[in-house]
Design an enzyme around this catalytic site. Structure first.
Site, short mmCIF file in Angstrom:
data_model
loop_
_atom_site.label_atom_id
_atom_site.label_comp_id
_atom_site.label_asym_id
_atom_site.label_seq_id
_atom_site.Cartn_x
_atom_site.Cartn_y
_atom_site.Cartn_z
NE ARG A 18 -2.07 -1.31 3.53
CZ ARG A 18 -2.33 -0.94 4.78
NH1 ARG A 18 -3.41 -0.22 5.05
NH2 ARG A 18 -1.53 -1.27 5.76
CG ASN A 36 -3.95 -4.29 3.51
OD1 ASN A 36 -3.43 -4.28 2.40
ND2 ASN A 36 -3.23 -4.24 4.62
#
Length: 91
Positions: A18, A36
């Protein structure tokens, strides 16, 4: 302006995926979110110039982090996605 959503599967959680995705987005100049998902995947929404979005997609397919691995990427263009003016890591 192009708006997309992606669901990325593979080795994409616990490897900095990320944060590296945000770094790539910031370098290219696209905006959106990355988060996520409970199933182990990563969800991305992005908006920006068509050429920049295409480059962003290519970078994500290659995995923005060396220890990650993209095994499957589902991509969808969707004009109804919220337009953002920064790129954020959520959850």
């Amino acid at each position: 302006m192009k708006t997309i959503r992606m669901k990325v599967k593979g080795r994409v959680q616990g490897v900095g995926f990320r944060y590296m995705t945000k770094m790539v987005a910031d370098q290219i100049g696209v905006f959106g979110i990355v988060q996520n998902e409970a199933d182990g995947s990563v969800y991305i929404e992005a908006n920006g110039d068509s050429d920049k979005i295409d480059l962003f997609i290519a970078k994500i397919k290659q995995s923005p982090t060396p220890s990650g691995r993209v095994e499957n990427l589902q991509l969808e263009e969707d004009a109804s996605i919220k337009i953002r003016n920064k790129f954020s890591v959520t959850n």
